[in-house]
Design an enzyme around this catalytic site. Structure first.
Site, PDB file in Angstrom:
ATOM      1  N   HIS A  81      -2.869  -5.962   1.517  1.00  0.00           N
ATOM      2  CA  HIS A  81      -2.198  -6.030   2.825  1.00  0.00           C
ATOM      3  C   HIS A  81      -2.085  -7.470   3.317  1.00  0.00           C
ATOM      4  O   HIS A  81      -2.986  -7.971   4.005  1.00  0.00           O
ATOM      5  CB  HIS A  81      -2.988  -5.221   3.853  1.00  0.00           C
ATOM      6  CG  HIS A  81      -2.924  -3.755   3.660  1.00  0.00           C
ATOM      7  ND1 HIS A  81      -2.014  -2.952   4.315  1.00  0.00           N
ATOM      8  CD2 HIS A  81      -3.659  -2.932   2.882  1.00  0.00           C
ATOM      9  CE1 HIS A  81      -2.198  -1.691   3.962  1.00  0.00           C
ATOM     10  NE2 HIS A  81      -3.188  -1.648   3.085  1.00  0.00           N
TER      11      HIS A  81
ATOM     12  N   GLU B  40      -0.237  -8.544   5.663  1.00  0.00           N
ATOM     13  CA  GLU B  40      -0.067  -8.554   7.120  1.00  0.00           C
ATOM     14  C   GLU B  40      -1.407  -8.605   7.855  1.00  0.00           C
ATOM     15  O   GLU B  40      -1.453  -8.900   9.057  1.00  0.00           O
ATOM     16  CB  GLU B  40       0.753  -7.343   7.582  1.00  0.00           C
ATOM     17  CG  GLU B  40       0.041  -6.003   7.545  1.00  0.00           C
ATOM     18  CD  GLU B  40       0.046  -5.352   6.173  1.00  0.00           C
ATOM     19  OE1 GLU B  40      -0.306  -4.155   6.105  1.00  0.00           O
ATOM     20  OE2 GLU B  40       0.409  -6.014   5.175  1.00  0.00           O
TER      21      GLU B  40
ATOM     22  N   CYS C 148       0.834  -1.199   0.000  1.00  0.00           N
ATOM     23  CA  CYS C 148       0.000   0.000   0.000  1.00  0.00           C
ATOM     24  C   CYS C 148       0.876   1.260   0.000  1.00  0.00           C
ATOM     25  O   CYS C 148       1.540   1.530  -0.992  1.00  0.00           O
ATOM     26  CB  CYS C 148      -0.970  -0.038   1.183  1.00  0.00           C
ATOM     27  SG  CYS C 148      -2.388   1.072   0.992  1.00  0.00           S
TER      28      CYS C 148
END
Length: 226
Positions: free
Chosen positions: A196, A198, A88
């Protein structure tokens, strides 16, 4: 594998650094905090540039971050082969720093997009995607207003010819050229993606998948076999 040290960079306005550090730890590596104002990479084996709004996204997303003191160390290290993943805002920073080609611009809808997104892995010949199979489909969260990947026709043709498109959207959420959700450098050590990973690590937090784990197991595999 447990000895691998992955630096997680924090800029003013970074939001996902703690999630990124937790993701690194979940696969058995050591997360090393790296502050934007420092001139020391602390001897890490790889670096993760997480998402957020570094420096408030003033001027352009990532435009100020590229001049941070830490970037003076990171840019030459990355060009010399240090593995780097940007997600991002981290992807935006990598493009601003000219470590990756192209740019991320306003979504075609001009609206912020926040949802779970299906994507397809196109390139597994990288430090960050070698745990996946070519064509594998993943579900990863996205949350951005400036995620539309653009580049000149010549650059797009070169990326496609060199298989440097790492990931494509299945159902384009932002109008990115050729559905591009992520790209890599020629050697595959530097990868930038808008989703994302994570945030897709644990079932416990309600993620629709744990597909993000592959990015972190990939870098461990790369470092162990280096």
């Amino acid at each position: 594998m447990s000895a691998a040290r992955v630096g997680v960079v924090t800029f003013p306005g970074t939001l996902d650094d703690q999630d990124a550090a937790r993701a690194v730890r979940l696969v058995g590596a050591e997360a090393v905090p790296l502050w934007h104002a420092d001139h020391d990479l602390k001897g890490v084996d790889a670096v993760f540039l997480p998402g957020g709004f570094s420096y408030g996204d003033y001027l352009r997303c990532g435009a100020i971050s590229r001049f941070a003191p830490l970037m003076e160390e990171l840019v030459p290290a990355a060009r010399a082969g240090l593995p780097v993943l940007g997600t991002c805002n981290g992807f935006q920073i990598l493009c601003e720093a000219r470590l990756l080609p192209g740019a991320l611009t306003r979504n075609a809808s001009l609206h912020y997009v926040c949802r779970d997104q299906r994507v397809r892995v196109e390139s597994t010949d990288t430090a960050w995607t070698n745990a996946f199979a070519p064509g594998q489909e993943l579900v990863l969260p996205i949350k951005h207003a400036e995620g539309r990947y653009v580049a000149s026709p010549e650059t797009i043709a070169e990326l496609e010819a060199n298989q440097q498109v790492v990931m494509r959207y299945i159902g384009n959420p932002n109008g990115a050229i050729d559905d591009i959700a992520g790209v890599r450098n020629e050697s595959g050590t530097i990868v930038g993606i808008m989703p994302h990973p994570e945030h897709a690590m644990e079932d416990l937090v309600g993620a629709p998948s744990t597909d993000g784990r592959g990015f972190f197991t990939s870098i461990l595999k790369k470092l162990v076999n280096a």
